[in-house]
Scaffold this active site. Structure first.
Site, mmCIF file in Angstrom:
data_model
loop_
_atom_site.group_PDB
_atom_site.id
_atom_site.type_symbol
_atom_site.label_atom_id
_atom_site.label_comp_id
_atom_site.label_asym_id
_atom_site.label_seq_id
_atom_site.Cartn_x
_atom_site.Cartn_y
_atom_site.Cartn_z
ATOM 1 N N CYS A 235 -7.461 -0.799 -2.963
ATOM 2 C CA CYS A 235 -6.487 -0.436 -4.008
ATOM 3 C C CYS A 235 -5.120 -1.033 -3.692
ATOM 4 O O CYS A 235 -4.408 -1.461 -4.589
ATOM 5 C CB CYS A 235 -6.397 1.065 -4.157
ATOM 6 S SG CYS A 235 -5.949 1.910 -2.631
ATOM 7 N N GLU B 224 -4.719 8.944 -7.943
ATOM 8 C CA GLU B 224 -4.530 7.770 -7.079
ATOM 9 C C GLU B 224 -5.220 6.619 -7.785
ATOM 10 O O GLU B 224 -6.454 6.516 -7.770
ATOM 11 C CB GLU B 224 -5.160 8.032 -5.706
ATOM 12 C CG GLU B 224 -4.484 9.135 -4.925
ATOM 13 C CD GLU B 224 -3.078 8.777 -4.494
ATOM 14 O OE1 GLU B 224 -2.797 7.589 -4.277
ATOM 15 O OE2 GLU B 224 -2.247 9.684 -4.386
#
Ligand code: NAD
Length: 512
Positions: free
Chosen positions: A281, A247
């Site tokens: 993010c 990720e």
């Protein structure tokens, strides 16, 4: 003063890292960097503990998580203090992003784990259905290495850890060296509910410790962090032939269409850019706004930015930058943009009102794709706004970076919004909201292009920490295969005849 200060190892001792609060610069403590030897001991303990854990029912494993929620609620002030000291973010953000999310993740997976991991009888197609029965068992992988970043230091450590545990694995967790105490809270929480010894070890340290976890001989790596580190983790996993979930970073675009509700879009843009001091993010890293509404949208953004309160105590909206090295990146991106002709509409500098690491909420206009701020992850409180002639240009530019994590589209056109969302090369898209997909546990979340490999959450979340193992049972005790020899011309003719009957007619499709 740095937040993370390396301290030389004493003779025969381990390296240390000194930590200071980013909002006040007050010292927090020192950690010892754990090395390959520490990781090997933790792995040995994990290997010993895991088989007994895997033999327990999923319900029994889930009960630990249910108890953990109660412990977390009782001890939340203590947890919040640790998170406040290491991140300097507003208490509201800790409550929303760390404590509420942790309760949600623990409760959701504790409730649904049995269904997600239940052995399945899967019906077969064609003639196989007459001859065989198929079961799928979700077998734990063994020991999972979880490596987490500093921007959601508790939740991003907790979520993969509890998923791996529920699936019957042991875990070595290596939180970020920037926020090690927040990551260690995961260990404290599960220790408080008496998780069996050795099943979870939290390893403190930096890249050296992370590299040792990846190379230790674990069975899978679940990594959340930057593209650069993710690539080296992937290379090491490939050499060992172990799976990894990555990720990684993003450069999420926000597209504002001509028919958008501009009040909501402006509000969404500033939350997307400034929440968690911009360290999200899937935060809003760049805006493309259609020319005819660009002035009005920008004006609405600026009005809202002017009302934001930056602070380190009491009530405030935007906190500190968590890490001194990130602050340098943010400054470099803004300086590069201004040097190449961008116009600063708000902020653009360290906030002189504070000693700690504060960067003013920043809005840039007249930006273009030659600038770092439109190409590389800034990961700070910076909102670059670019005018585009129409939605097609917006999509073309949105797709013009190596990243593909999330994106947002703002429009009143339901069908048009979905069409636009389909055309964006990203792992997920939110329509009329900032990127909240990570918090929606039914949605598979992960990146395209350089933003990662694999997904977290969604229906396969827990199964991704298992090996789905087919067990095929012959209904006739193996008689058909046992009688296969000798081959004969007569049997070949029968097989050919059968193929013709099945696949020259609709019968084959009907049976499939
Ligand atoms: P980072 O890559 O510097 O560090 C992440 C973790 O990896 C840390 O624990 C670090 O100690 C460890 N590490 C460093 N070198 C290593 C090595 N060689 N081998 C193994 N581990 C090593 O990232 P960061 O600065 O901590 O995190 C910020 C990044 O994380 C941003 O790019 C952000 O977008 C990304 N992120 C992505 C998601 C997502 O879900 N896609 C979520 C949060 C953050």
């Amino acid at each position: 003063m740095a937040i993370v200060t390396p301290i030389e190892a004493p003779p025969g001792g381990r390296r240390q890292l000194g930590l200071a609060n980013p909002a006040t610069r007050e010292p927090i403590g020192k950690i010892e960097v754990q090395n390959a030897h520490d990781v090997a001991s933790a792995l040995k303990a994990a290997r010993q503990a895991q088989p007994e854990w895997a033999a327990r029912s999923v319900n029994e494993r889930a009960r630990y998580l249910t108890r953990a929620v109660q412990t977390l609620i009782e001890r939340q002030d203590e947890f919040i203090d640790v998170l406040l000291r290491e991140s300097g973010k507003p208490r509201t953000e800790i409550l929303m992003m760390e404590i509420y999310s942790a309760c949600d993740v623990l409760t959701y997976y504790a409730k649904h784990a049995v269904g997600m991991l239940r052995s399945e009888k899967r019906p077969l197609h064609g003639f196989m259905r007459l001859l065989k029965k198929l079961r799928i068992e979700y077998r734990p992988l063994g020991v999972i290495g979880v490596i987490s970043p500093w921007n959601g230091p508790f939740i991003l450590s907790l979520s993969p850890t509890i998923q791996a545990l529920l699936a019957g694995n042991a875990v070595l967790l290596k939180p970020s060296e920037v926020t090690p105490y927040s990551g260690k809270l995961v260990g404290d929480l599960l220790e408080a509910v008496a998780l069996p010894d050795g099943l979870l070890t939290v390893l403190m340290g930096d890249g050296e410790t992370g590299e040792a976890v990846v190379g230790a001989g674990v069975d899978k790596i679940s990594f959340t962090g930057s593209v650069k580190t993710g690539r080296s983790v992937a290379e090491s996993c490939a050499r060992q032939l172990i799976p990894c979930t990555l990720e990684l970073g993003g450069k999420d675009p926000m597209i504002v269409c001509e028919d958008a509700n501009l009040d909501n879009a402006a509000g969404g843009a500033i939350v997307g850019a400034f929440l968690n001091s911009g360290h999200v993010c899937c935060g809003t890293e760049r805006v493309y706004v259609v020319d005819e509404v660009a002035d009005e949208f920008t004006q609405k953004v600026l009005e809202r930015v002017a009302r934001l309160r930056q602070g380190n105590r009491g009530e405030f909206d935007v906190g500190a930058i968590f890490w001194d090295r990130q602050l340098e990146i943010i400054e470099a991106h803004v300086a590069d943009a201004v040097a190449k002709g961008a116009k600063l509409l708000a902020g653009g500098r360290r906030n002189p009102g504070f000693d700690g690491l504060f960067f003013e909420p920043t809005v840039l206009a007249d930006v273009n794709h030659d600038m770092l701020v439109m190409q590389e992850e800034t990961f700070g409180p910076v909102l670059p706004i670019m005018r585009v002639s129409d939605q097609n240009e917006a999509v073309r530019l949105a797709n013009q970076t190596p990243y593909g994590l999330g994106a947002t589209v703002w429009t009143r056109d339901g069908r048009g919004g979905i069409e636009l969302a389909r055309r964006i090369d990203s792992g997920s898209v939110c329509i009329n909201d900032m990127a909240v997909t990570y918090g929606v546990l039914e949605a598979p979340f992960g990146g395209l292009k350089s933003s990662g490999i694999g997904q977290v959450h969604g229906p396969n979340a827990l199964r991704d920490f298992t090996h789905p193992k087919p067990i095929l049972i012959d209904r006739f005790g193996g008689r058909a295969t046992a009688g296969l020899y000798p081959y004969s011309f007569k049997n070949e003719a029968r097989i050919q005849q059968l193929i013709r009957i099945l696949y020259r007619s609709p019968l084959g499709r009907w049976l499939s």
